[in-house]
Design a protein around this motif. Sequence first.
Motif, PDB file in Angstrom:
ATOM      1  N   ARG A   1       5.482 -27.047  -6.804  1.00  0.00           N
ATOM      2  CA  ARG A   1       6.484 -26.248  -6.079  1.00  0.00           C
ATOM      3  C   ARG A   1       7.354 -25.447  -7.051  1.00  0.00           C
ATOM      4  O   ARG A   1       7.630 -24.271  -6.826  1.00  0.00           O
ATOM      5  CB  ARG A   1       7.338 -27.185  -5.230  1.00  0.00           C
ATOM      6  N   ILE A   2       7.781 -26.080  -8.129  1.00  0.00           N
ATOM      7  CA  ILE A   2       8.609 -25.391  -9.123  1.00  0.00           C
ATOM      8  C   ILE A   2       7.821 -24.263  -9.775  1.00  0.00           C
ATOM      9  O   ILE A   2       8.312 -23.136  -9.911  1.00  0.00           O
ATOM     10  CB  ILE A   2       9.136 -26.395 -10.181  1.00  0.00           C
ATOM     11  N   LEU A   3       6.577 -24.559 -10.181  1.00  0.00           N
ATOM     12  CA  LEU A   3       5.747 -23.547 -10.832  1.00  0.00           C
ATOM     13  C   LEU A   3       5.527 -22.351  -9.914  1.00  0.00           C
ATOM     14  O   LEU A   3       5.679 -21.200 -10.339  1.00  0.00           O
ATOM     15  CB  LEU A   3       4.413 -24.155 -11.263  1.00  0.00           C
ATOM     16  N   LEU A   4       5.184 -22.604  -8.679  1.00  0.00           N
ATOM     17  CA  LEU A   4       4.954 -21.520  -7.729  1.00  0.00           C
ATOM     18  C   LEU A   4       6.213 -20.686  -7.519  1.00  0.00           C
ATOM     19  O   LEU A   4       6.147 -19.450  -7.483  1.00  0.00           O
ATOM     20  CB  LEU A   4       4.455 -22.078  -6.392  1.00  0.00           C
ATOM     21  N   ALA A   5       7.350 -21.330  -7.417  1.00  0.00           N
ATOM     22  CA  ALA A   5       8.611 -20.602  -7.239  1.00  0.00           C
ATOM     23  C   ALA A   5       8.901 -19.700  -8.438  1.00  0.00           C
ATOM     24  O   ALA A   5       9.328 -18.554  -8.273  1.00  0.00           O
ATOM     25  CB  ALA A   5       9.761 -21.583  -7.021  1.00  0.00           C
ATOM     26  N   PHE A   6       8.647 -20.201  -9.640  1.00  0.00           N
ATOM     27  CA  PHE A   6       8.873 -19.379 -10.835  1.00  0.00           C
ATOM     28  C   PHE A   6       7.878 -18.229 -10.906  1.00  0.00           C
ATOM     29  O   PHE A   6       8.244 -17.112 -11.269  1.00  0.00           O
ATOM     30  CB  PHE A   6       8.816 -20.242 -12.105  1.00  0.00           C
ATOM     31  N   GLU A   7       6.625 -18.496 -10.577  1.00  0.00           N
ATOM     32  CA  GLU A   7       5.626 -17.421 -10.587  1.00  0.00           C
ATOM     33  C   GLU A   7       6.003 -16.327  -9.589  1.00  0.00           C
ATOM     34  O   GLU A   7       5.916 -15.138  -9.906  1.00  0.00           O
ATOM     35  CB  GLU A   7       4.237 -17.978 -10.268  1.00  0.00           C
ATOM     36  N   ASP A   8       6.423 -16.729  -8.397  1.00  0.00           N
ATOM     37  CA  ASP A   8       6.853 -15.756  -7.391  1.00  0.00           C
ATOM     38  C   ASP A   8       8.059 -14.963  -7.880  1.00  0.00           C
ATOM     39  O   ASP A   8       8.117 -13.742  -7.714  1.00  0.00           O
ATOM     40  CB  ASP A   8       7.194 -16.442  -6.065  1.00  0.00           C
ATOM     41  N   ALA A   9       9.010 -15.645  -8.493  1.00  0.00           N
ATOM     42  CA  ALA A   9      10.213 -14.973  -8.976  1.00  0.00           C
ATOM     43  C   ALA A   9       9.886 -14.016 -10.124  1.00  0.00           C
ATOM     44  O   ALA A   9      10.490 -12.942 -10.218  1.00  0.00           O
ATOM     45  CB  ALA A   9      11.251 -16.008  -9.423  1.00  0.00           C
ATOM     46  N   LEU A  10       8.949 -14.386 -10.965  1.00  0.00           N
ATOM     47  CA  LEU A  10       8.542 -13.476 -12.042  1.00  0.00           C
ATOM     48  C   LEU A  10       7.897 -12.218 -11.467  1.00  0.00           C
ATOM     49  O   LEU A  10       8.094 -11.116 -11.982  1.00  0.00           O
ATOM     50  CB  LEU A  10       7.560 -14.165 -12.991  1.00  0.00           C
ATOM     51  N   HIS A  11       7.153 -12.385 -10.409  1.00  0.00           N
ATOM     52  CA  HIS A  11       6.470 -11.259  -9.780  1.00  0.00           C
ATOM     53  C   HIS A  11       7.437 -10.384  -8.982  1.00  0.00           C
ATOM     54  O   HIS A  11       7.392  -9.154  -9.053  1.00  0.00           O
ATOM     55  CB  HIS A  11       5.354 -11.779  -8.873  1.00  0.00           C
ATOM     56  N   ASP A  12       8.322 -11.037  -8.211  1.00  0.00           N
ATOM     57  CA  ASP A  12       9.203 -10.322  -7.293  1.00  0.00           C
ATOM     58  C   ASP A  12      10.624 -10.172  -7.803  1.00  0.00           C
ATOM     59  O   ASP A  12      11.465  -9.596  -7.104  1.00  0.00           O
ATOM     60  CB  ASP A  12       9.262 -11.057  -5.941  1.00  0.00           C
ATOM     61  N   GLY A  13      10.906 -10.689  -8.969  1.00  0.00           N
ATOM     62  CA  GLY A  13      12.277 -10.739  -9.459  1.00  0.00           C
ATOM     63  C   GLY A  13      12.855  -9.392  -9.819  1.00  0.00           C
ATOM     64  O   GLY A  13      12.156  -8.393  -9.974  1.00  0.00           O
ATOM     65  N   THR A  14      14.145  -9.423  -9.947  1.00  0.00           N
ATOM     66  CA  THR A  14      14.857  -8.219 -10.364  1.00  0.00           C
ATOM     67  C   THR A  14      14.675  -8.041 -11.867  1.00  0.00           C
ATOM     68  O   THR A  14      14.406  -9.013 -12.590  1.00  0.00           O
ATOM     69  CB  THR A  14      16.358  -8.352 -10.034  1.00  0.00           C
ATOM     70  N   PRO A  15      14.835  -6.837 -12.339  1.00  0.00           N
ATOM     71  CA  PRO A  15      14.678  -6.619 -13.785  1.00  0.00           C
ATOM     72  C   PRO A  15      15.589  -7.503 -14.630  1.00  0.00           C
ATOM     73  O   PRO A  15      15.176  -7.976 -15.692  1.00  0.00           O
ATOM     74  CB  PRO A  15      15.024  -5.138 -13.953  1.00  0.00           C
ATOM     75  N   GLU A  16      16.805  -7.754 -14.154  1.00  0.00           N
ATOM     76  CA  GLU A  16      17.735  -8.562 -14.947  1.00  0.00           C
ATOM     77  C   GLU A  16      17.364 -10.049 -14.978  1.00  0.00           C
ATOM     78  O   GLU A  16      17.785 -10.758 -15.881  1.00  0.00           O
ATOM     79  CB  GLU A  16      19.181  -8.376 -14.490  1.00  0.00           C
ATOM     80  N   THR A  17      16.565 -10.515 -14.023  1.00  0.00           N
ATOM     81  CA  THR A  17      16.174 -11.929 -14.048  1.00  0.00           C
ATOM     82  C   THR A  17      14.841 -12.157 -14.741  1.00  0.00           C
ATOM     83  O   THR A  17      14.590 -13.252 -15.236  1.00  0.00           O
ATOM     84  CB  THR A  17      16.090 -12.511 -12.623  1.00  0.00           C
ATOM     85  N   ARG A  18      13.998 -11.163 -14.778  1.00  0.00           N
ATOM     86  CA  ARG A  18      12.647 -11.368 -15.333  1.00  0.00           C
ATOM     87  C   ARG A  18      12.652 -11.838 -16.782  1.00  0.00           C
ATOM     88  O   ARG A  18      11.871 -12.714 -17.149  1.00  0.00           O
ATOM     89  CB  ARG A  18      11.828 -10.091 -15.201  1.00  0.00           C
ATOM     90  N   ALA A  19      13.509 -11.271 -17.608  1.00  0.00           N
ATOM     91  CA  ALA A  19      13.548 -11.674 -19.018  1.00  0.00           C
ATOM     92  C   ALA A  19      13.935 -13.145 -19.145  1.00  0.00           C
ATOM     93  O   ALA A  19      13.310 -13.899 -19.906  1.00  0.00           O
ATOM     94  CB  ALA A  19      14.514 -10.798 -19.805  1.00  0.00           C
ATOM     95  N   LEU A  20      14.931 -13.559 -18.392  1.00  0.00           N
ATOM     96  CA  LEU A  20      15.348 -14.958 -18.416  1.00  0.00           C
ATOM     97  C   LEU A  20      14.224 -15.863 -17.905  1.00  0.00           C
ATOM     98  O   LEU A  20      13.924 -16.897 -18.506  1.00  0.00           O
ATOM     99  CB  LEU A  20      16.608 -15.154 -17.560  1.00  0.00           C
ATOM    100  N   LEU A  21      13.589 -15.460 -16.823  1.00  0.00           N
ATOM    101  CA  LEU A  21      12.510 -16.271 -16.257  1.00  0.00           C
ATOM    102  C   LEU A  21      11.324 -16.359 -17.203  1.00  0.00           C
ATOM    103  O   LEU A  21      10.699 -17.422 -17.325  1.00  0.00           O
ATOM    104  CB  LEU A  21      12.084 -15.723 -14.897  1.00  0.00           C
ATOM    105  N   ARG A  22      11.010 -15.273 -17.893  1.00  0.00           N
ATOM    106  CA  ARG A  22       9.914 -15.317 -18.879  1.00  0.00           C
ATOM    107  C   ARG A  22      10.253 -16.277 -20.010  1.00  0.00           C
ATOM    108  O   ARG A  22       9.371 -16.970 -20.530  1.00  0.00           O
ATOM    109  CB  ARG A  22       9.633 -13.921 -19.430  1.00  0.00           C
ATOM    110  N   ALA A  23      11.527 -16.347 -20.385  1.00  0.00           N
ATOM    111  CA  ALA A  23      11.933 -17.257 -21.460  1.00  0.00           C
ATOM    112  C   ALA A  23      11.855 -18.720 -21.023  1.00  0.00           C
ATOM    113  O   ALA A  23      11.507 -19.592 -21.823  1.00  0.00           O
ATOM    114  CB  ALA A  23      13.356 -16.925 -21.911  1.00  0.00           C
ATOM    115  N   GLU A  24      12.150 -18.988 -19.759  1.00  0.00           N
ATOM    116  CA  GLU A  24      12.148 -20.365 -19.256  1.00  0.00           C
ATOM    117  C   GLU A  24      10.780 -20.816 -18.735  1.00  0.00           C
ATOM    118  O   GLU A  24      10.511 -22.008 -18.635  1.00  0.00           O
ATOM    119  CB  GLU A  24      13.195 -20.521 -18.142  1.00  0.00           C
ATOM    120  N   PHE A  25       9.922 -19.856 -18.410  1.00  0.00           N
ATOM    121  CA  PHE A  25       8.630 -20.185 -17.803  1.00  0.00           C
ATOM    122  C   PHE A  25       7.766 -21.123 -18.647  1.00  0.00           C
ATOM    123  O   PHE A  25       7.124 -22.023 -18.089  1.00  0.00           O
ATOM    124  CB  PHE A  25       7.859 -18.905 -17.445  1.00  0.00           C
ATOM    125  N   PRO A  26       7.712 -20.978 -19.980  1.00  0.00           N
ATOM    126  CA  PRO A  26       6.888 -21.917 -20.757  1.00  0.00           C
ATOM    127  C   PRO A  26       7.297 -23.379 -20.568  1.00  0.00           C
ATOM    128  O   PRO A  26       6.440 -24.268 -20.544  1.00  0.00           O
ATOM    129  CB  PRO A  26       7.089 -21.466 -22.206  1.00  0.00           C
TER     130      PRO A  26
END
Length: 144
Positions: free
Chosen positions: A102-127
């Motif tokens: 559930r967590i992985l799917l939520a992060f993947e969705d957010a990386l795909h649909d996220g705002t430009p200001e959140t994507r960098a943070l999400l890419r850093a936390e995704f690993p």
Amino acid sequence: MNSAARQLNELIEIARDGQRFYQQAVYEVSDPRLQELFEFMIRAKTAVIDALSSQVAASNETLAAAGTLLGRLRQVYAETRASLASDEEALCVAQLEEAEDRILLAFEDALHDGTPETRALLRAEFPKVRACHDQLSQLKHSLG
């Protein structure tokens, strides 16, 4: 609340659900190796939550204070199943893997649909999110 803060708060809530599951799991298993792994996972979830929370706070938005209703319902369901199960450790790991999915799917969705200001943070936390997911998946398959 802006869309970036809303999205981050949703991820924080989902990560808190996972964190709570691990906190409960530490006390449900007797294997010290599993307890150590679950403690590691708690710290990983805490790090992700802290990073996302810092971004929400920096935007002067209200921070999510709890997990999700679905997470609480899953926890009650897992507790009920565990009370009926003969192999509590395998069931516990299976429930934790579902939380990781559930967590992985939520992060993947957010990386795909996220705002430009959140994507960098999400890419850093995704690993961290991916590593936790993969580690639990491997553990589940080694037990079953």
